[in-house]
Design a protein around this motif. Structure first.
Motif, PDB file in Angstrom:
ATOM      1  N   GLU A   1       0.955  -1.229   0.036  1.00  0.00           N
ATOM      2  CA  GLU A   1       0.185  -0.194  -0.259  1.00  0.00           C
ATOM      3  C   GLU A   1       0.795   1.010   0.073  1.00  0.00           C
ATOM      4  N   VAL A   2       0.239   2.223  -0.465  1.00  0.00           N
ATOM      5  CA  VAL A   2       1.391   3.065  -0.792  1.00  0.00           C
ATOM      6  C   VAL A   2       0.536   4.789  -1.325  1.00  0.00           C
ATOM      7  N   SER A   3       1.659   6.244  -1.169  1.00  0.00           N
ATOM      8  CA  SER A   3       0.548   6.904  -1.777  1.00  0.00           C
ATOM      9  C   SER A   3       1.788   7.669  -2.316  1.00  0.00           C
ATOM     10  N   ALA A   4       2.072   7.761  -4.372  1.00  0.00           N
ATOM     11  CA  ALA A   4       2.608   8.348  -4.240  1.00  0.00           C
ATOM     12  C   ALA A   4       3.231   9.533  -4.305  1.00  0.00           C
ATOM     13  N   LYS A   5       1.875  10.199  -3.855  1.00  0.00           N
ATOM     14  CA  LYS A   5       2.189  11.403  -3.694  1.00  0.00           C
ATOM     15  C   LYS A   5       2.330  12.436  -2.593  1.00  0.00           C
ATOM     16  N   GLN A   6       1.817  11.084  -1.523  1.00  0.00           N
ATOM     17  CA  GLN A   6       2.764  11.387   0.226  1.00  0.00           C
ATOM     18  C   GLN A   6       3.404  10.580   0.616  1.00  0.00           C
ATOM     19  N   ARG A   7       4.222  10.189  -0.350  1.00  0.00           N
ATOM     20  CA  ARG A   7       5.422   9.611  -0.306  1.00  0.00           C
ATOM     21  C   ARG A   7       5.375   8.524   0.582  1.00  0.00           C
ATOM     22  N   ILE A   8       4.448   7.443   1.204  1.00  0.00           N
ATOM     23  CA  ILE A   8       4.458   6.997   2.410  1.00  0.00           C
ATOM     24  C   ILE A   8       4.190   5.151   1.273  1.00  0.00           C
ATOM     25  N   GLY A   9       4.711   4.621   2.092  1.00  0.00           N
ATOM     26  CA  GLY A   9       5.145   2.682   1.730  1.00  0.00           C
ATOM     27  C   GLY A   9       6.494   3.357   0.751  1.00  0.00           C
ATOM     28  N   LEU A  10       6.922   3.767   0.183  1.00  0.00           N
ATOM     29  CA  LEU A  10       7.797   3.618  -0.934  1.00  0.00           C
ATOM     30  C   LEU A  10       9.196   2.795  -0.796  1.00  0.00           C
ATOM     31  N   GLU A  11       9.737   2.879   0.683  1.00  0.00           N
ATOM     32  CA  GLU A  11      10.416   2.036   1.121  1.00  0.00           C
ATOM     33  C   GLU A  11      10.068   0.172   0.849  1.00  0.00           C
ATOM     34  N   ASN A  12       8.971   0.740   1.906  1.00  0.00           N
ATOM     35  CA  ASN A  12       8.330  -0.959   1.996  1.00  0.00           C
ATOM     36  C   ASN A  12       8.493  -0.937  -0.253  1.00  0.00           C
ATOM     37  N   LEU A  13       8.064  -0.865  -0.868  1.00  0.00           N
ATOM     38  CA  LEU A  13       7.930  -1.165  -1.707  1.00  0.00           C
ATOM     39  C   LEU A  13       9.346  -1.589  -2.441  1.00  0.00           C
ATOM     40  N   LEU A  14       9.854  -0.766  -2.517  1.00  0.00           N
ATOM     41  CA  LEU A  14      11.528  -1.253  -2.614  1.00  0.00           C
ATOM     42  C   LEU A  14      12.341  -2.249  -1.493  1.00  0.00           C
ATOM     43  N   GLU A  15      12.019  -2.477  -0.559  1.00  0.00           N
ATOM     44  CA  GLU A  15      12.165  -3.710   0.091  1.00  0.00           C
ATOM     45  C   GLU A  15      11.522  -5.084  -0.211  1.00  0.00           C
ATOM     46  N   MET A  16      10.370  -5.032  -0.975  1.00  0.00           N
ATOM     47  CA  MET A  16       9.435  -6.182  -2.068  1.00  0.00           C
ATOM     48  C   MET A  16       9.998  -6.340  -2.531  1.00  0.00           C
ATOM     49  N   ILE A  17      10.767  -4.934  -3.239  1.00  0.00           N
ATOM     50  CA  ILE A  17      11.076  -5.877  -4.525  1.00  0.00           C
ATOM     51  C   ILE A  17      12.390  -6.380  -5.209  1.00  0.00           C
ATOM     52  N   LEU A  18      13.110  -5.738  -3.416  1.00  0.00           N
ATOM     53  CA  LEU A  18      14.635  -7.023  -4.013  1.00  0.00           C
ATOM     54  C   LEU A  18      14.436  -8.096  -2.451  1.00  0.00           C
ATOM     55  N   LEU A  19      13.496  -8.319  -2.629  1.00  0.00           N
ATOM     56  CA  LEU A  19      12.831  -9.446  -1.536  1.00  0.00           C
ATOM     57  C   LEU A  19      12.146 -10.439  -3.004  1.00  0.00           C
ATOM     58  N   VAL A  20      11.888  -9.961  -3.974  1.00  0.00           N
ATOM     59  CA  VAL A  20      11.250 -10.931  -5.467  1.00  0.00           C
ATOM     60  C   VAL A  20      12.661 -10.994  -6.109  1.00  0.00           C
ATOM     61  N   ALA A  21      14.033 -10.299  -6.274  1.00  0.00           N
ATOM     62  CA  ALA A  21      14.745 -10.069  -6.294  1.00  0.00           C
ATOM     63  C   ALA A  21      15.710 -11.818  -5.929  1.00  0.00           C
ATOM     64  N   GLU A  22      15.883 -11.280  -4.716  1.00  0.00           N
ATOM     65  CA  GLU A  22      16.506 -12.381  -3.932  1.00  0.00           C
ATOM     66  C   GLU A  22      16.487 -13.465  -4.499  1.00  0.00           C
ATOM     67  N   VAL A  23      15.109 -13.828  -4.425  1.00  0.00           N
ATOM     68  CA  VAL A  23      14.267 -15.367  -4.634  1.00  0.00           C
ATOM     69  C   VAL A  23      14.916 -16.197  -6.502  1.00  0.00           C
ATOM     70  N   ASN A  24      14.447 -14.470  -6.715  1.00  0.00           N
ATOM     71  CA  ASN A  24      14.622 -14.732  -8.818  1.00  0.00           C
ATOM     72  C   ASN A  24      16.000 -14.929  -9.294  1.00  0.00           C
ATOM     73  N   GLU A  25      17.443 -14.916  -8.062  1.00  0.00           N
ATOM     74  CA  GLU A  25      18.691 -15.367  -8.104  1.00  0.00           C
ATOM     75  C   GLU A  25      18.857 -14.853  -9.571  1.00  0.00           C
ATOM     76  N   TYR A  26      18.798 -12.667  -9.636  1.00  0.00           N
ATOM     77  CA  TYR A  26      19.517 -12.528 -10.746  1.00  0.00           C
ATOM     78  C   TYR A  26      20.535 -12.036 -11.054  1.00  0.00           C
ATOM     79  N   LYS A  27      21.653 -12.350 -11.894  1.00  0.00           N
ATOM     80  CA  LYS A  27      22.700 -13.179 -11.766  1.00  0.00           C
ATOM     81  C   LYS A  27      23.283 -12.314 -13.226  1.00  0.00           C
ATOM     82  N   ALA A  28      24.030 -11.709 -13.615  1.00  0.00           N
ATOM     83  CA  ALA A  28      24.696 -11.331 -15.197  1.00  0.00           C
ATOM     84  C   ALA A  28      27.089 -11.867 -14.835  1.00  0.00           C
ATOM     85  N   ASN A  29      27.466 -11.885 -15.534  1.00  0.00           N
ATOM     86  CA  ASN A  29      29.089 -11.917 -16.169  1.00  0.00           C
ATOM     87  C   ASN A  29      29.465 -10.668 -16.102  1.00  0.00           C
TER      88      ASN A  29
END
Ligand code: GDP
Length: 478
Positions: free
Chosen positions: A220-248
């Motif tokens: 849950e976020v408010s883009a205008k009031q900047r609520i929940g943005l950090e949480n959103l970013l942390e959730m993105i990192l969580l999904v990224a961690e699960v999917n293990e995006y890697k490159a050489n």
């Protein structure tokens, strides 16, 4: 293949010792078993007055189709690449702006924001790359060109509104690309916001919140009031961690052009996302049918870079022409080779434009099935009312001819839109219009992308047509 000094001598009908001497004279120390590079070959051949025709393996011409193979040990974690999608006015642009301002890569604060098609933010000392063009049309247009850039999609839904037609489109587009979805319920600052209602509606599209036993992350976020943005970013990192995006990072760069234009001062500029390897100033490269050498490289903070690793967006200058958004790019060992490849790609491009049609059509469906190339027929359904779309969906799902099934990748009420056609093109699907027609805009794209669109007004005729096509019994239409 590689060529040793010995091989070269044999080809030239000369003594190896003589070739070694010539090389030494040209400033190249070499032994008989040593590999010679293209420059040395051309120099030596020139010395003997022999003309060399440079032949490049076909796979280098189609470099975007070559799968990257890396040793596990060479792979390192790379930032996830995220696209924001959703219905118009639900807050995509506001959210992109708010995220950009929320977290600035350490040490680069105060830099002047540059629009380069994508930007990076840092949270918990981890980076995330956001594509700057919101919306599923841009996303799928890239996919139609063969570029898979996005790792994670954020679907924005306004909590004071609800699921709208473009929300449904966005979900279908993300699913067709096998892209993990995070739902951002936006505008929660509004008094009439109802996040539970959004969650409830989303379950109808198989997006079930974790707290209800599903596996979709809702934030849950408010883009205008900047609520929940950090949480959103942390959730993105969580999904990224699960999917293990890697490159050489330690090889020649390869990636995708996100935007490109002709700048009055700088000449052709391309904004690219590096996906494999590292791009360096001075690198010779091919982008689509264009080539060049990286003259300068700037990041989203306007800072000049010497090198850019995986998931980094950069703006580069040094091209001879302007490539297209979605074009693949790759670095080659020298400019001569890059030019040769770009020229051959341009020729091939012209040939395919005139000739072949690679999209599936009902008329050639049976040939694909016969050759065992197809196990699923992707279909998009648009109908005048939701009820008809659902009825068609149910009937088509029951078709099973010779082990081939129908897969509905998107369905909805309303005219056939350009977005539907682009999705069909990217997913090799056919489109069925039930009591609806294509919008004028879509007509052009149907022509361009050569998508098979069938119009009907009786359900059993749709079923009949698809079954006949699967059995190779369809009467051709002239
Ligand atoms: P887009 O079409 O999805 O890119 O939507 P915009 O970002 O342009 O936002 C549409 C409108 O909604 C603008 O007037 C924004 O100011 C407003 N808006 C966006 N996010 C929020 C929010 O979190 N709360 C409120 N109250 N308004 C918002």
């Amino acid at each position: 293949g590689t060529l040793t000094v010995g091989d070269l001598a044999k080809l030239l009908h000369k003594d190896a010792s003589e070739v070694i001497k010539k090389l030494l004279f040209l400033g190249v120390m070499a032994t008989i078993n040593q590999e010679v590079d293209m420059d040395a070959i051309l120099l030596i051949a020139g010395e003997y007055g022999v003309e060399v025709e440079v032949k490049i393996p076909v796979e280098e011409d189609n470099f975007e189709t070559v799968e990257e193979v890396d040793e596990e040990a060479d792979l390192v974690t790379r930032p996830p690449v995220v696209t924001i999608m959703g219905h118009v006015d639900h807050g995509k642009t506001t959210l992109l702006d708010a995220i950009r301002k929320t977290s600035v890569t350490t040490g680069e604060a105060g830099g002047i924001t540059q629009h380069i098609g994508a930007y990076q933010v840092e949270i918990n000392s981890k980076k995330i790359t956001f594509l700057d063009t919101p919306g599923h049309e841009a996303f799928t247009l890239m996919r139609a060109r063969g570029a898979q850039v996005t790792d994670i999609t954020i679907i924005v839904v306004a909590a004071d509104d609800g699921i709208m037609p473009q929300t449904v489109e966005a979900i279908s587009h993300a699913k067709a690309a096998n892209c993990p979805i995070i739902v951002a319920v936006n505008k929660i600052d509004k008094p009439e916001a109802n996040a539970d209602k959004i969650k409830q509606e989303m379950t109808e599209y198989e997006l079930v919140p974790e707290e209800w036993g599903g596996d979709t992350i809702f934030v849950e976020v408010s883009a205008k009031q900047r609520i929940g943005l950090e949480n959103l970013l942390e959730m993105i990192l969580l999904v990224a961690e699960v999917n293990e995006y890697k490159a050489n990072p330690n090889k020649r760069a390869r990636g995708t052009v996100i935007e490109a234009e002709l700048d009055k001062g700088k000449g052709p500029v391309a904004r690219v996302l590096v996906q494999h390897g590292s791009l360096k100033v001075g690198d010779a490269f091919v982008a689509g049918n264009c080539f060049g050498r990286v003259r300068a490289m700037v990041n989203d903070r306007g800072r000049r870079l010497k090198e850019a690793g995986p998931s980094t967006p950069v703006e580069i200058t040094g091209l001879t022409e302007v490539p297209l958004a979605g074009d693949p790019f790759m670095v080659f060992e020298d400019e001569r080779k890059a030019r040769a490849i770009a020229e051959r790609r341009a020729i091939k491009h012209r040939q395919t434009e005139i000739g072949a049609n690679t999209r599936v059509t009902l008329d050639d469906l049976y040939n694909h099935i016969k050759e065992g190339e197809m196990k699923e027929l992707n279909v998009i359904i648009k109908a005048d009312v939701q009820g008809s779309a659902e009825a068609l969906k149910g009937s088509l799902a029951k078709i099973d001819v010779e082990g081939v099934r129908v897969k509905i990748i998107h369905s909805g009420a309303g005219a056939i839109t350009e977005s539907d056609v682009i999705l069909a093109s990217a997913s090799n699907a056919i489109v069925i219009g039930f009591n609806v027609r294509p919008e004028p805009q879509a007509e052009y794209t149907i022509e361009q992308e050569k998508v098979d669109v069938r119009m009907h007004s009786i359900i059993y005729k749709v079923i009949d047509e698809i079954e006949q096509a699967m059995k190779g019994l369809l009467e051709p239409v002239y």
